[in-house]
Design an enzyme around this catalytic site. Structure first.
Site, PDB file in Angstrom:
ATOM      1  N   CYS A 142       0.872  -1.185   0.000  1.00 51.41           N
ATOM      2  CA  CYS A 142       0.000   0.000   0.000  1.00 51.41           C
ATOM      3  C   CYS A 142       0.903   1.227   0.000  1.00 51.41           C
ATOM      4  O   CYS A 142       2.114   1.122   0.033  1.00 51.41           O
ATOM      5  CB  CYS A 142      -0.853   0.029   1.255  1.00 51.41           C
ATOM      6  SG  CYS A 142      -1.848  -1.435   1.502  1.00 51.41           S
TER       7      CYS A 142
ATOM      8  N   ARG B  39       1.489   1.414  -5.991  1.00 51.67           N
ATOM      9  CA  ARG B  39       1.635   0.490  -4.854  1.00 51.67           C
ATOM     10  C   ARG B  39       0.299  -0.106  -4.438  1.00 51.67           C
ATOM     11  O   ARG B  39       0.248  -1.027  -3.620  1.00 51.67           O
ATOM     12  CB  ARG B  39       2.254   1.221  -3.658  1.00 51.67           C
ATOM     13  CG  ARG B  39       3.599   1.843  -3.907  1.00 51.67           C
ATOM     14  CD  ARG B  39       4.114   2.532  -2.662  1.00 51.67           C
ATOM     15  NE  ARG B  39       4.257   1.588  -1.566  1.00 51.67           N
ATOM     16  CZ  ARG B  39       5.322   0.792  -1.409  1.00 51.67           C
ATOM     17  NH1 ARG B  39       6.311   0.846  -2.288  1.00 51.67           N
ATOM     18  NH2 ARG B  39       5.407  -0.052  -0.425  1.00 51.67           N
TER      19      ARG B  39
ATOM     20  N   TRP C 287      -3.780  -1.639  -1.147  1.00 51.75           N
ATOM     21  CA  TRP C 287      -3.729  -2.872  -1.929  1.00 51.75           C
ATOM     22  C   TRP C 287      -4.151  -3.947  -0.942  1.00 51.75           C
ATOM     23  O   TRP C 287      -3.375  -4.338  -0.061  1.00 51.75           O
ATOM     24  CB  TRP C 287      -2.332  -3.137  -2.465  1.00 51.75           C
ATOM     25  CG  TRP C 287      -2.220  -4.428  -3.187  1.00 51.75           C
ATOM     26  CD1 TRP C 287      -1.830  -5.643  -2.672  1.00 51.75           C
ATOM     27  CD2 TRP C 287      -2.535  -4.693  -4.550  1.00 51.75           C
ATOM     28  NE1 TRP C 287      -1.881  -6.621  -3.633  1.00 51.75           N
ATOM     29  CE2 TRP C 287      -2.308  -6.065  -4.792  1.00 51.75           C
ATOM     30  CE3 TRP C 287      -2.986  -3.915  -5.596  1.00 51.75           C
ATOM     31  CZ2 TRP C 287      -2.510  -6.659  -6.044  1.00 51.75           C
ATOM     32  CZ3 TRP C 287      -3.190  -4.491  -6.844  1.00 51.75           C
ATOM     33  CH2 TRP C 287      -2.951  -5.856  -7.057  1.00 51.75           C
TER      34      TRP C 287
ATOM     35  N   ASN D  47       1.115   0.337   5.961  1.00 58.56           N
ATOM     36  CA  ASN D  47       1.500  -0.503   4.824  1.00 58.56           C
ATOM     37  C   ASN D  47       2.230  -1.696   5.410  1.00 58.56           C
ATOM     38  O   ASN D  47       3.192  -1.545   6.151  1.00 58.56           O
ATOM     39  CB  ASN D  47       2.420   0.251   3.858  1.00 58.56           C
ATOM     40  CG  ASN D  47       2.991  -0.694   2.808  1.00 58.56           C
ATOM     41  OD1 ASN D  47       2.320  -1.638   2.394  1.00 58.56           O
ATOM     42  ND2 ASN D  47       4.238  -0.495   2.414  1.00 58.56           N
ATOM     43  N   GLY D  48       1.742  -2.895   5.097  1.00 60.22           N
ATOM     44  CA  GLY D  48       2.432  -4.090   5.594  1.00 60.22           C
ATOM     45  C   GLY D  48       1.423  -5.157   5.982  1.00 60.22           C
ATOM     46  O   GLY D  48       0.253  -5.085   5.647  1.00 60.22           O
TER      47      GLY D  48
ATOM     48  N   GLU E 229       8.012 -21.132 -19.038  1.00 59.43           N
ATOM     49  CA  GLU E 229       7.926 -19.757 -18.538  1.00 59.43           C
ATOM     50  C   GLU E 229       9.081 -18.919 -19.086  1.00 59.43           C
ATOM     51  O   GLU E 229       8.889 -17.777 -19.497  1.00 59.43           O
ATOM     52  CB  GLU E 229       7.925 -19.757 -17.018  1.00 59.43           C
ATOM     53  CG  GLU E 229       7.858 -18.376 -16.383  1.00 59.43           C
ATOM     54  CD  GLU E 229       6.667 -17.540 -16.829  1.00 59.43           C
ATOM     55  OE1 GLU E 229       5.731 -18.088 -17.450  1.00 59.43           O
ATOM     56  OE2 GLU E 229       6.690 -16.321 -16.601  1.00 59.43           O
TER      57      GLU E 229
ATOM     58  N   LYS F 179       8.492 -15.501 -21.301  1.00 64.23           N
ATOM     59  CA  LYS F 179       9.106 -14.220 -20.879  1.00 64.23           C
ATOM     60  C   LYS F 179       9.902 -13.624 -22.032  1.00 64.23           C
ATOM     61  O   LYS F 179       9.791 -12.447 -22.354  1.00 64.23           O
ATOM     62  CB  LYS F 179      10.038 -14.444 -19.673  1.00 64.23           C
ATOM     63  CG  LYS F 179       9.347 -14.631 -18.344  1.00 64.23           C
ATOM     64  CD  LYS F 179       8.825 -13.358 -17.709  1.00 64.23           C
ATOM     65  CE  LYS F 179       7.381 -13.042 -17.928  1.00 64.23           C
ATOM     66  NZ  LYS F 179       6.343 -13.990 -17.842  1.00 64.23           N
TER      67      LYS F 179
ATOM     68  N   GLU G  76       7.590 -12.445 -24.859  1.00 63.82           N
ATOM     69  CA  GLU G  76       6.739 -11.303 -24.465  1.00 63.82           C
ATOM     70  C   GLU G  76       7.463  -9.968 -24.565  1.00 63.82           C
ATOM     71  O   GLU G  76       6.928  -9.003 -25.063  1.00 63.82           O
ATOM     72  CB  GLU G  76       6.333 -11.474 -22.993  1.00 63.82           C
ATOM     73  CG  GLU G  76       5.117 -12.264 -22.721  1.00 63.82           C
ATOM     74  CD  GLU G  76       4.686 -12.088 -21.282  1.00 63.82           C
ATOM     75  OE1 GLU G  76       3.745 -11.339 -21.047  1.00 63.82           O
ATOM     76  OE2 GLU G  76       5.325 -12.702 -20.410  1.00 63.82           O
TER      77      GLU G  76
ATOM     78  N   HIS H 280      11.893 -36.042 -31.821  1.00 65.40           N
ATOM     79  CA  HIS H 280      10.707 -36.516 -32.558  1.00 65.40           C
ATOM     80  C   HIS H 280      10.259 -35.506 -33.604  1.00 65.40           C
ATOM     81  O   HIS H 280       9.074 -35.413 -33.908  1.00 65.40           O
ATOM     82  CB  HIS H 280       9.581 -36.829 -31.562  1.00 65.40           C
ATOM     83  CG  HIS H 280       9.946 -37.918 -30.612  1.00 65.40           C
ATOM     84  ND1 HIS H 280       9.970 -39.258 -30.970  1.00 65.40           N
ATOM     85  CD2 HIS H 280      10.392 -37.871 -29.325  1.00 65.40           C
ATOM     86  CE1 HIS H 280      10.382 -39.983 -29.944  1.00 65.40           C
ATOM     87  NE2 HIS H 280      10.640 -39.168 -28.925  1.00 65.40           N
TER      88      HIS H 280
ATOM     89  N   LYS I 231      -2.206  -6.250 -19.367  1.00 63.55           N
ATOM     90  CA  LYS I 231      -1.854  -6.860 -18.087  1.00 63.55           C
ATOM     91  C   LYS I 231      -2.899  -7.889 -17.667  1.00 63.55           C
ATOM     92  O   LYS I 231      -2.579  -8.915 -17.108  1.00 63.55           O
ATOM     93  CB  LYS I 231      -1.732  -5.790 -16.993  1.00 63.55           C
ATOM     94  CG  LYS I 231      -1.269  -6.330 -15.641  1.00 63.55           C
ATOM     95  CD  LYS I 231       0.075  -7.004 -15.733  1.00 63.55           C
ATOM     96  CE  LYS I 231       0.476  -7.695 -14.438  1.00 63.55           C
ATOM     97  NZ  LYS I 231       1.666  -8.563 -14.618  1.00 63.55           N
TER      98      LYS I 231
END
Ligand code: AGP
Length: 607
Positions: free
Chosen positions: A2, A27, A75, A101-102, A483, A487, A490, A506, A602
Site C-alpha cells: 500500500c 503500490r 492494496w 503498509n504491511g 515460462e 518471458k 513477451e 521426434h 496486463k
C-alpha cells in the site's frame, strides 16, 4: 503493498496528501482514505475504488481543513477492498488514527486479546487491530513513544505505520519494520511516505528511518527514538533521483524492480501461511477432512499462471501422490471435460479477472466441483466466485510481463502441496519440517542469483542478435522452460519455443542449425544427464548450447549459469530467475518498451 503519506506544516494538508498519494498508486489502488487534524477534531474520509474517487469525494481536499494529516492508498491483503476496510483506521472516539503498509501476521491473536479487553471492531483489517493496540497502550502509558514501543514489541510482521494522536497537536508519529518509509523535511514542513515519489515535489531533504525506530514529525523538524525512548541523532540525506526513476525505486523499469522484489514476495507469501513451523491454510479454509476426500486435482489457468500450474502438477504428484491434470483455461472452457465431483478444481490467476480462467471456474462450479482460486488481487471476480481463495502476497504488479506474481503462485503451490501431503500422511514429520525449512531458505537463494545479474546481462549481450531460441528441460525443468520462453517472447519479441528435452528428437530437432540458441534448464538430479545428452545432440547440429543448472559439476563448453541448490520440488523458484533476467536484458538491448510490450495487456479480460 500500500502507500502511506503524512504531512505536517503550514499549508492545508489535504490537497498535498492527495497529490502525494497519486504518486503511490502503483503500490495499490483498490481504495483510499485521508484523515485531517485541525488541532481539535480528526476528520476522516474514505472511498472504495481508485484514488480519484477520494479526490472527488473531498473536492480535491478542499472540503477538509487542517495543516496535519495522513493518507493511504490500499492494496488489500486482509479484508475486501471496501470503504469500511479502507484506511485510515481509528479508535472508537477518533482520538487516534493510523495508516499502515504491511502485514501484521499475529493480528488475530492481538484482536482476540483486545476483544477480551473490551474492544470491538468494525472492519476485517489487521490495521484496525494495530490502531487499537496502539490505543490500548496509549491509554495505559499516555505516552506515544511508549505506546508505539509496546506495539513494536507485541506485533509480528511488517509495517510502516503513521499515527496521529488528537491530544498531541502538531505531531505525527511513525514507526516501521521491513516496509519502506521515507521522511522529508523543509524549513517549516515535515512529510512521510512509503516511497520517494510522494515527497519529491516538496523536498529532496530526507531522513531514513530504520526498523523499530520511532519518528516524531513536527513542522520542519523530525526527532527519532529507539524503543527505549532514547533519542537517535540522524543526518539529512539528499535525493538525487528524478520523479520517474523514483517511482521505479531507482530501477530502470518496473519489470526489473519487480524481479528484485521476489525475495520479499516469497517471504510475505510464506509468512502468511507458515505458523509455528507448520503450513496453516486456515485462512484458505482447507480442512484435513476435505483434503483427504479429494480424488484428484484439476488446475486451469492461462499464460504464466498455466506454467505455474505445470510446476504444481509435478510437485503435487511427487509429494501427494494424487492425479493432477493441468488445463489451458481457454481450451478447457470449450471442451466437454470429464470431471468428477470428488476432484478439487484449482484456478490460478494473478489478476483474478482473466476471462478464460473465470469461464473455466464457472464450468467447474456448474459441475459441482469444490473450487480453489490462487489469486493476487483481493476481491477480484475469480476470488469472489471460487469457494476458497489462497491470496498470494505479491503486491501490485505493474509490468505486463509477470515475474513476482508467478513466483508467488509457485510458493502457493508448494504450500498447498505440503499441506495436502501432511494431511494425507505422505510425509514424515521430519521430512515435512525439512521441506518447510528449505522454503524459508528460498528468499536468500533468490537474492544470491540476483547478485549475479551482470553475468546474465553480459550473456544477453552476446546473444542479442538471435532470432530463434529453444528452451529445453525435463519435468519441472520443462515447466520452467515454458515460462522462460514466454518471458523472452513477451518482452524481446524474439521467437522462442520450450520443448520437453526428450521430445526434440521426434521432429523439432530438424529446426536446429548453426547458431540456433538452445538453453537447457537442468535442476533435477534424476534427469540431468538425459537433458545434457539432448543438449549435446543440438550442439552437434551447430546449436549455441547453454545451460542454467544447479549442478556446478556439469561441464558445458558454452555459457553456464549456476543457481544455488535446493529441494528439486522447489527448483523452479530459482531456475526461473535468470530466465526472467535474460528476457529483461534482451528486451532492453532491443530497445523495446519493457513494461508495456506491444500487443499485450496486463489482464486479458477478453476471450
Ligand atoms: C505473463 O507474463 C503474461 N502477462 C500472461 O501470460 C498472464 O500470465 C496471463 O494472461 C494470465 O493472467 P492472470 O494470471 O492475471 O490470469
Amino acid at each position: 503493498m500500500c502507500g502511506i503519506v503524512g504531512y505536517i506544516g503550514d499549508k492545508e494538508a489535504a490537497p498535498i496528501i492527495l497529490d502525494s498519494l497519486s504518486k503511490l498508486e502503483y503500490r495499490g489502488y483498490d481504495s483510499a482514505g485521508i484523515a485531517i487534524f485541525d488541532g481539535k477534531e480528526i476528520d476522516i474520509v474514505k472511498a472504495a475504488g481508485k484514488l480519484s474517487c477520494l479526490v472527488e469525494k473531498t473536492n480535491g481536499g478542499k472540503n477538509m481543513h487542517g495543516t496535519c494529516g495522513i493518507g493511504h492508498t490500499r492494496w488489500a491483503t486482509h479484508g475486501e477492498p471496501t470503504e469500511n476496510n479502507a484506511h485510515p483506521h481509528c479508535n472508537d472516539d477518533k482520538t487516534i488514527v493510523a495508516v499502515h503498509n504491511g502485514i501484521i501476521e499475529n493480528y488475530i491473536e492481538q484482536k482476540e486479546k483486545l476483544t477480551r479487553r473490551g474492544y470491538s471492531f468494525y472492519s476485517d483489517t489487521d490495521t484496525e487491530v494495530a490502531t487499537k493496540l496502539v490505543d490500548y497502550y496509549y491509554k495505559k502509558y499516555h505516552d506515544p513513544l511508549k505506546a508505539l514501543a509496546n506495539f513494536v514489541l507485541k506485533v509480528r510482521g511488517s509495517y510502516a505505520l503513521a499515527v496521529i494522536f488528537a491530544d498531541r497537536v502538531g505531531e505525527i508519529y511513525a514507526v516501521r519494520k521491513d516496509n519502506p518509509m521515507i521522511i522529508g523535511v523543509t524549513d517549516n514542513e515535515s512529510m512521510l511516505a512509503s516511497d520517494v515519489p510522494a515527497i519529491l515535489k516538496y523536498t529532496r531533504n530526507v531522513y531514513y528511518i530504520d526498523n523499530a525506530e520511532i519518528a516524531c514529525l513536527k513542522k520542519g523538524q523530525v526527532n527519532f527514538f529507539n524503543i527505549d525512548g532514547e533519542e537517535i541523532v540522524k543526518t539529512v540525506s539528499k535525493i538525487t533521483w528524478d520523479a520517474e526513476t523514483a517511482e521505479k525505486g531507482g530501477y530502470r523499469h518496473f519489470m526489473l524492480k519487480e524481479i528484485h522484489e521476489q525475495p520479499r514476495v516469497i517471504t510475505d507469501t510464506l509468512n502468511g501461511c507458515i505458523k509455528r513451523g507448520k503450513v496453516d491454510l486456515s485462512s484458505v479454509g482447507l480442512s484435513d477432512k476435505e483434503i483427504k476426500k479429494y480424488s484428484g486435482i484439476v488446475i486451469a489457468a492461462c499464460g504464466s499462471a498455466y506454467h505455474a500450474a505445470v510446476v504444481m502438477q509435478y510437485v503435487f504428484e511427487r509429494l501427494v501422490c494424487i492425479p493432477v491434470r493441468v488445463e489451458l483455461a481457454s481450451e478447457f472452457r470449450y471442451r466437454d471435460p470429464v470431471l468428477h465431483k470428488s476432484e478439487l478444481f484449482v484456478v490460478i490467476s494473478q489478476s483474478g479477472e482473466t476471462a478464460d480462467s473465470l469461464a473455466a471456474l464457472r464450468l467447474a462450479k456448474s459441475r459441482k466441483l469444490s473450487t480453489l482460486a490462487i489469486v493476487n488481487v483481493v476481491g477480484s471476480t475469480i476470488a469472489r466466485e471460487a469457494d476458497k481463495v489462497f491470496y498470494t502476497k505479491a503486491g501490485p504488479e505493474i509490468s505486463v510481463a509477470t515475474t513476482k506474481a508467478y513466483t508467488a503462485q509457485l510458493i502457493a503451490g508448494y504450500l498447498i502441496a505440503l499441506r495436502f501431503a501432511r494431511a494425507r500422511k505422505k510425509l514424515s514429520a521430519e521430512r515435512y519440517s525439512s521441506l518447510i525449512a528449505e522454503l524459508n531458505a528460498l528468499p536468500e537463494k533468490v537474492q544470491e542469483i540476483l547478485g549475479k545479474k551482470r553475468s546474465i546481462q553480459r550473456f544477453a549481450a552476446s546473444v542479442s542478435n538471435k532470432n530463434d531460441v529453444f528452451f529445453i528441460g525435463r519435468g519441472i525443468d520443462y515447466a520452467v522452460s515454458l515460462e522462460g520462453s514466454l518471458k523472452l517472447k513477451e518482452v524481446s519479441y524474439i521467437h522462442s519455443e520450450a520443448y520437453a528435452a526428450g521430445e526434440l528428437k521426434h521432429g523439432t530437432i530438424s529446426l536446429i542449425e548453426n547458431g540456433t540458441l538452445v538453453i537447457a534448464v537442468v535442476s533435477q538430479p534424476d534427469t540431468a544427464e538425459k537433458t545434457m545428452s539432448n543438449l549435446e545432440e543440438t550442439k552437434t547440429r551447430g546449436a549455441t548450447a547453454v545451460v542454467f543448472t544447479s549442478d556446478p559439476k556439469i561441464s558445458a563448453d558454452g555459457y553456464k549459469f549456476v543457481i544455488p541448490e535446493t529441494e528439486p520440488y522447489f527448483s523452479a523458484s530459482l531456475s526461473v530467475i535468470p530466465l526472467q533476467l535474460l528476457a529483461y536484458y534482451m528486451s532492453v538491448l532491443r530497445g523495446n518498451d519493457v513494461d508495456k510490450p506491444r500487443n499485450l495487456a496486463k489482464s486479458v479480460t477478453v476471450e
